[in-house]
Design a protein around this motif. Structure first.
Motif, PDB file in Angstrom:
ATOM      1  N   LYS A  90       6.117  12.564 -18.747  1.00 51.26           N
ATOM      2  CA  LYS A  90       6.100  11.632 -19.408  1.00 51.26           C
ATOM      3  C   LYS A  90       4.634  11.397 -21.019  1.00 51.26           C
ATOM      4  N   ILE A  91       3.884  12.304 -20.962  1.00 50.24           N
ATOM      5  CA  ILE A  91       2.922  12.192 -21.947  1.00 50.24           C
ATOM      6  C   ILE A  91       2.403  13.298 -22.166  1.00 50.24           C
ATOM      7  N   VAL A 117       7.190   8.828 -22.483  1.00 51.79           N
ATOM      8  CA  VAL A 117       7.117   7.818 -23.154  1.00 51.79           C
ATOM      9  C   VAL A 117       5.918   7.636 -24.229  1.00 51.79           C
ATOM     10  N   LYS A 118       4.845   8.840 -24.334  1.00 54.99           N
ATOM     11  CA  LYS A 118       4.141   8.771 -25.669  1.00 54.99           C
ATOM     12  C   LYS A 118       3.683  10.080 -25.859  1.00 54.99           C
ATOM     13  N   ASN A 121      -0.254  10.301 -28.736  1.00 51.88           N
ATOM     14  CA  ASN A 121      -0.635   8.736 -27.890  1.00 51.88           C
ATOM     15  C   ASN A 121      -0.245   7.742 -28.913  1.00 51.88           C
ATOM     16  N   PRO A 123       3.072   5.564 -28.790  1.00 54.69           N
ATOM     17  CA  PRO A 123       3.864   5.098 -27.131  1.00 54.69           C
ATOM     18  C   PRO A 123       5.281   5.748 -28.083  1.00 54.69           C
ATOM     19  N   VAL A 124       6.628   6.029 -27.165  1.00 54.72           N
ATOM     20  CA  VAL A 124       7.458   6.366 -28.003  1.00 54.72           C
ATOM     21  C   VAL A 124       8.423   5.336 -28.471  1.00 54.72           C
ATOM     22  N   GLN A 125       8.438   3.791 -28.338  1.00 52.96           N
ATOM     23  CA  GLN A 125       8.824   3.014 -28.938  1.00 52.96           C
ATOM     24  C   GLN A 125       8.596   2.826 -30.155  1.00 52.96           C
ATOM     25  N   CYS A 126       7.534   3.095 -31.410  1.00 50.68           N
ATOM     26  CA  CYS A 126       6.886   3.581 -32.105  1.00 50.68           C
ATOM     27  C   CYS A 126       7.681   4.152 -33.144  1.00 50.68           C
TER      28      CYS A 126
END
Length: 160
Positions: A90-91, A117-118, A121, A123-126
């Motif tokens: 996830k990271i 998800v990251k 450092n 967040p993926v949605q960025c």
């Protein structure tokens, strides 16, 4: 080289590698991480600020959730393919590796590892990863064409 003895020394309560879930050995001048193939239950790996060049030893760490490899020597996007089987990952932090300076670095990784998800450092949605015109093969081809230029740029940043 990351060895069984070194790992067990840091984890004195463990008698075997398969029981270890977390490893943190940043800044230890480690190049070879092949011992990680013998750690099927590892969940968190922190090996930032080392001399790691390949991710091949990680391909069977199926329980891996977090991978911190900032400031190493990973230079090829093809190394990301070793992480594809790791569905629990996830990271991922690869910032300050030569790979992170390549064009389409983030898009490539997020296309191959959609469960993240990251990344670095953030967040993926960025990240804007919705570019249907770029496929993995197109990104790889572009990076091969630009490889000599990118290597010169990375080499000059290391010299300074």
């Amino acid at each position: 080289m990351l060895t069984k003895e070194l790992i067990l020394q840091k984890h004195s309560s463990s008698s075997d590698l398969s029981s270890i879930k977390t490893i943190s050995m940043w800044g230890s001048d480690i190049e070879n991480i092949s011992i990680l193939k013998e750690m099927p239950n590892i969940e968190i790996i922190s090996l930032s600020v080392n001399r790691i060049r390949t991710l091949s030893a990680l391909s069977s760490c199926y329980k891996l959730r977090e991978l911190y490899l900032r400031k190493n020597l990973i230079s090829s996007l093809s190394e990301i393919h070793y992480l594809v089987p790791l569905k629990n990952l996830k990271i991922l932090w690869l910032e300050e590796n030569p790979i992170s300076k390549l064009p389409n670095y983030r898009q490539y990784i997020l296309t191959l590892l959609p469960q993240l998800v990251k990344l670095d450092n953030i967040p993926v949605q960025c990240y804007n990863t919705t570019n249907p015109n770029k496929t993995i093969s197109q990104i790889e081809q572009r990076n091969k064409e630009q490889a000599p230029q990118n290597l010169r740029r990375v080499a000059s940043s290391i010299d300074t």
